[in-house]
Design a protein around this motif. Structure first.
Motif, PDB file in Angstrom:
ATOM      1  N   SER A 147       0.900  -1.315   0.110  1.00 31.69           N
ATOM      2  CA  SER A 147       0.028   0.114  -0.002  1.00 31.69           C
ATOM      3  C   SER A 147       0.725   1.296   0.018  1.00 31.69           C
ATOM      4  O   SER A 147       0.351   2.333  -0.534  1.00 31.69           O
ATOM      5  CB  SER A 147      -0.885  -0.088   1.250  1.00 31.69           C
ATOM      6  OG  SER A 147      -0.142  -0.079   2.598  1.00 31.69           O
ATOM      7  N   GLU A 150       2.230   1.555  -3.490  1.00 26.76           N
ATOM      8  CA  GLU A 150       1.218   2.127  -4.378  1.00 26.76           C
ATOM      9  C   GLU A 150       1.040   3.654  -4.132  1.00 26.76           C
ATOM     10  O   GLU A 150       1.218   4.510  -5.611  1.00 26.76           O
ATOM     11  CB  GLU A 150      -0.058   1.406  -4.465  1.00 26.76           C
ATOM     12  CG  GLU A 150      -0.068  -0.048  -4.612  1.00 26.76           C
ATOM     13  CD  GLU A 150      -1.316  -0.643  -4.423  1.00 26.76           C
ATOM     14  OE1 GLU A 150      -1.566  -1.949  -4.926  1.00 26.76           O
ATOM     15  OE2 GLU A 150      -2.080  -0.195  -3.435  1.00 26.76           O
ATOM     16  N   GLN A 151       1.153   4.301  -3.189  1.00 28.23           N
ATOM     17  CA  GLN A 151       0.949   5.615  -2.986  1.00 28.23           C
ATOM     18  C   GLN A 151       2.136   6.360  -3.470  1.00 28.23           C
ATOM     19  O   GLN A 151       1.868   7.396  -4.171  1.00 28.23           O
ATOM     20  CB  GLN A 151       0.705   5.892  -1.517  1.00 28.23           C
ATOM     21  CG  GLN A 151       0.570   7.261  -1.192  1.00 28.23           C
ATOM     22  CD  GLN A 151       0.250   7.593   0.437  1.00 28.23           C
ATOM     23  OE1 GLN A 151       0.432   6.635   1.175  1.00 28.23           O
ATOM     24  NE2 GLN A 151       0.085   8.828   0.888  1.00 28.23           N
ATOM     25  N   SER A 203       0.514  -4.251  -9.101  1.00 28.79           N
ATOM     26  CA  SER A 203      -0.021  -2.783  -8.837  1.00 28.79           C
ATOM     27  C   SER A 203       0.662  -1.962  -9.717  1.00 28.79           C
ATOM     28  O   SER A 203      -0.227  -0.934 -10.255  1.00 28.79           O
ATOM     29  CB  SER A 203       0.503  -2.640  -7.479  1.00 28.79           C
ATOM     30  OG  SER A 203      -0.371  -3.473  -6.656  1.00 28.79           O
TER      31      SER A 203
END
Length: 261
Positions: A147, A150-151, A203
């Motif tokens: 996560s 991804e950010q 991703s």
């Protein structure tokens, strides 16, 4: 010896000593000045570049910025064997006018490190004709969360687009190579590495395509090293120059088309 003779003798000795010291001091100064200028090409010499000055590049050619980590600088091989340099050379040979490539990358960098490095740079051009991004392996290697990747990856891709003047057709991304096939990777949990690299790449591909940017999968080529040791550098972890050449060849025609369109 009388005092009248002693004084001139002492004075003569002192003067001789002074001349010796002055000669040695002058020699040291000369050597220092030579050391400061040795092998330093003048900054106004045609073809001189802080990045090494590739033969045939010009300031009026396409300007290329490569963002990444050890895979972008070509850790473990000579600078001339890194894939951004190989790409620039191939474009020059195809009669595409290119300036020397600029690189913001370092071994061990995660997405966080690259973001900080970009923000700290104050000597970059406002826009570039071509921008590449290859990042993420150290997020996986250091156990960073998907996560977080991804950010930060989304933020990095936005930075890359800004460098390209928001021209999506002038930005491209390379997938994360799989180092599980290397001797260093073999000393860790190979299956875990492979699965996590695949998850990060999934991703990465999704975000890249959502933002309308070209995504190149070179992970399959990296896995060929499992059966070909010549594709691994002497450090047992990074790609060899031959591997980088294969990466470059797999994307070359599409990059050339991007510049020519």
């Amino acid at each position: 010896m009388t005092i009248h003779k002693t004084i001139p003798f002492v004075y003569q000795c002192m003067m001789s000593y002074f001349h010796v010291i002055r000669s040695w001091l002058w020699m040291v100064i000369c050597l220092f000045l030579m050391a400061c200028t040795e092998d330093e090409p003048p900054k106004n010499t045609p073809g001189y570049s802080p990045n090494g000055g590739l033969e045939g590049t010009t300031e009026t050619g396409f300007h290329y910025l490569a963002l990444g980590d050890s895979y972008t600088i070509g850790h473990g091989v000579s600078k001339s064997q890194s894939w951004p340099v190989l790409l620039t050379k191939a474009l020059l040979e195809a009669e595409v006018s290119m300036a020397d490539p600029e690189v913001i990358a370092a071994t061990g960098w995660t997405t966080s490190d690259l973001l900080r490095a970009i923000k700290s740079k104050d000597d970059l051009r406002e826009t570039y004709d071509l921008v590449s991004l290859l990042i993420g392996v150290n997020n996986q290697f250091q156990g960073r969360s998907l996560s977080q990747f991804e950010q930060e990856y989304r933020a990095l891709l936005s930075e890359a687009l800004a460098f390209a003047g928001n021209n999506k057709n002038r930005v491209f991304v390379l997938s994360i190579p799989d180092y599980s096939v290397t001797p260093v990777g073999a000393s860790r949990d190979v299956e875990q590495i492979r699965q996590e690299i695949d998850a990060f790449n999934a991703s990465k591909k999704r975000i890249t395509e959502e933002m309308g940017v070209q995504y190149f999968n070179i992970t399959g080529i990296s896995r060929d090293a499992a059966n070909n040791p010549a594709l691994i550098a002497s450090d047992g972890l990074h790609p060899s120059g031959k591997m980088y050449q294969f990466w470059m060849e797999s994307i070359f025609s599409r990059i050339k088309n991007m510049l020519m369109s």
